[in-house]
Design an enzyme around this catalytic site. Structure first.
Site, short mmCIF file in Angstrom:
data_model
loop_
_atom_site.label_atom_id
_atom_site.label_comp_id
_atom_site.label_asym_id
_atom_site.label_seq_id
_atom_site.Cartn_x
_atom_site.Cartn_y
_atom_site.Cartn_z
N ASP A 139 0.66 -1.54 -0.21
CA ASP A 139 0.08 0.05 -0.01
C ASP A 139 0.94 1.26 0.29
O ASP A 139 2.05 1.29 0.47
CB ASP A 139 -1.16 0.26 1.24
CG ASP A 139 -2.10 0.42 1.05
OD1 ASP A 139 -3.15 0.85 1.83
OD2 ASP A 139 -2.63 1.62 -0.26
N ASP A 199 -10.54 3.81 -3.47
CA ASP A 199 -10.71 1.86 -2.83
C ASP A 199 -12.80 1.87 -3.51
O ASP A 199 -13.20 2.62 -3.44
CB ASP A 199 -10.74 1.94 -1.67
CG ASP A 199 -9.88 2.00 -0.82
OD1 ASP A 199 -9.69 1.90 0.05
OD2 ASP A 199 -9.14 1.98 -1.71
O1 LIG Z 1 -5.79 0.04 5.70
C1 LIG Z 1 -5.73 -1.13 4.16
C2 LIG Z 1 -7.07 -0.41 3.28
C3 LIG Z 1 -7.07 -1.26 1.95
O2 LIG Z 1 -6.03 -2.06 1.41
C4 LIG Z 1 -7.01 0.09 0.66
O3 LIG Z 1 -7.22 -1.32 -0.71
C5 LIG Z 1 -6.06 0.57 0.22
O4 LIG Z 1 -6.10 1.38 -0.80
C6 LIG Z 1 -6.00 1.04 1.48
N1 LIG Z 1 -7.18 0.68 2.56
C7 LIG Z 1 -7.49 1.91 3.10
S1 LIG Z 1 -8.77 2.21 3.97
N2 LIG Z 1 -6.77 3.13 2.78
C8 LIG Z 1 -7.42 4.60 2.82
C9 LIG Z 1 -9.15 4.83 2.69
C10 LIG Z 1 -9.18 5.91 2.77
C11 LIG Z 1 -8.71 6.76 3.36
F1 LIG Z 1 -9.58 7.87 3.91
C12 LIG Z 1 -7.42 6.78 3.88
C13 LIG Z 1 -6.98 5.39 3.76
#
Ligand SMILES: OC[C@@H]1[C@H](O)[C@H](O)[C@@H](O)CN1C(=S)Nc1ccc(F)cc1
Length: 395
Positions: A139, A199
């Site tokens: 990530d 996401d």
């Molecule tokens: O924490 C991990 C989660 C998942 O692995 C997704 O696939 C990744 O794209 C990243 N991820 C998240 S929730 N990322 C994220 C999504 C929104 C935000 F405001 C801050 C971080």
């Protein structure tokens, strides 16, 4: 990435969208991020035909580690939730003939606040190799964007140096786009697939936003896709709560057209039969896994219809007609209005795959065949031109 992996889009299961960062195993033992979850999914994947259908990787996402690295500076699984440790879990998954994926982050911390790999790329790559892990989702949270490329490339090299084949799933372009247009040549050289956009959520609006982004950037991203490196539009949310059956068919059809990794995020222990049948549909999986390895793209948009087409091996074409109108009933779309229909000269063999399987037989160039598509649904078909020339092998 030229490491012999992901020659076809990766297929498997990934915990995030359905199970997120649920670490409360005391009150929610069946759904918390624990070794039990992946062992149970692996069991079901073998028992219920998922492995047979091609789904191979069982993948851990964020929230698996302990908040501290061990005395030797290595990441370690949360001891309460993963009492056997990752190596033992990998052995279990391998004993089922499946592969294990794990998650880390290029920066200080993961997106959920667990230890990140910045300053530990070599150590973490070696740790994952020692645990016999088969895939790393890396990530891109919590790192100055100017260091993203260096970080993703250094981890790619570190994984390679371990000598173990580890599929490398990146989020590099997703975190770079807000600042500059990513270099897809470098990304393809570095990763086996890469997230470009937000996401996925369990909603039709989320799936639509991913399709809209992909179509509006197709000239940039589509040419970079091929065996060993794919654009990743994020997980399949089929079998959860937010998509109607028609919308589930649309996600499955379009992910196959986009040559996307098919990483389900759902509860395989409790999934409705229609969703399971859709996810295991051999004809759709055959489109996804087509050996030509070319990503499809949007070829027409109008009258609240979209047409997406993917060139397949043996001169065939996969066609998806999506009805974007979310009011009224099924609407007809003339197959002769599919841009790729011009290759059906003088005729084509047509196989309808969604919303139901039906051999439509030989259709002439002037065919009047109408495809009926439900609101937010998709008609998926393959078209095989029958050329007028006698095939060279026939007298
Ligand atoms: O924490 C991990 C989660 C998942 O692995 C997704 O696939 C990744 O794209 C990243 N991820 C998240 S929730 N990322 C994220 C999504 C929104 C935000 F405001 C801050 C971080």
């Amino acid at each position: 990435l030229d490491n012999g992996l992901a020659l076809k889009p990766t297929m498997g299961w990934l915990h995030w969208e359905r199970f997120m960062c649920n670490t409360d195993c005391d009150t929610d033992p069946d759904n918390c991020i624990s070794e039990r979850l992946y062992m149970q999914m692996a069991d079901v994947m073998v028992k219920e035909g998922w492995k047979e259908a091609g789904y191979e990787y069982v993948c851990i996402d964020d929230c698996w580690p302990s908040l501290q690295r061990d005395a030797r500076g290595r990441l370690q699984a949360d001891p309460k939730r993963f009492p056997g440790g990752i190596k033992k879990l990998a052995d279990y998954v391998h004993s089922k003939g499946l592969k294990l994926g794990i998650y880390a982050d290029v920066g200080e911390k993961t997106c959920a606040g667990y230890p990140g790999s910045l300053g530990h790329y070599e150590t973490d790559a070696q740790t994952f190799a020692d645990w016999d892990v088969d895939l790393l989702k890396f990530d891109g949270c919590n790192l100055k964007w100017t260091l993203l490329g260096e970080g993703y490339i250094n981890m790619s090299k570190a994984l390679n140096r371990t000598g173990r084949s580890i599929l490398y799933s990146c989020e590099w372009p997703l975190y770079e786009w807000p600042f500059q247009k990513p270099n897809y040549t470098a990304i393809r050289e570095t990763c086996n697939h890469w997230r470009n956009f937000d996401d996925v959520f369990d909603s039709w609006s989320s799936v639509k936003s991913i399709l809209d982004w992909t179509a509006s950037h197709q000239d940039t991203v589509v040419p970079s896709a091929g065996p060993g490196g794919w654009n990743d539009p994020d997980m399949l949310v089929i079998g959860n709560f937010g998509l109607s059956h028609d919308q589930q068919e649309s996600q499955m059809a379009l992910w196959a057209i986009m040559a996307a990794p098919l990483l389900m995020s759902n509860d395989l222990r409790d999934i409705c039969p229609r969703s399971k049948q859709l996810l295991q549909n051999k004809r759709i999986i055959e489109i996804s896994q087509d050996p030509l390895g070319r990503q499809g793209y949007r070829t027409a948009k109008g009258n609240s219809f979209e047409v997406w087409e993917r060139p397949l091996s043996k001169k065939r074409l996969a066609v998806a007609v999506l009805n974007k109108q979310e009011i009224g009933g099924p609407r007809g779309f003339a197959i002769s209005d599919v841009p790729g229909w011009k290759y059906c000269d003088p005729q084509c063999n047509v196989t309808l795959i969604l919303p139901q399987y039906k051999e439509m037989g030989v259709q002439a160039k002037e065919s009047k065949l109408i495809l009926y598509v439900n609101p937010s649904g998709t008609a998926l078909l393959t078209v095989t031109p029958i050329s007028k020339h006698r095939p060279h092998w026939k007298k």
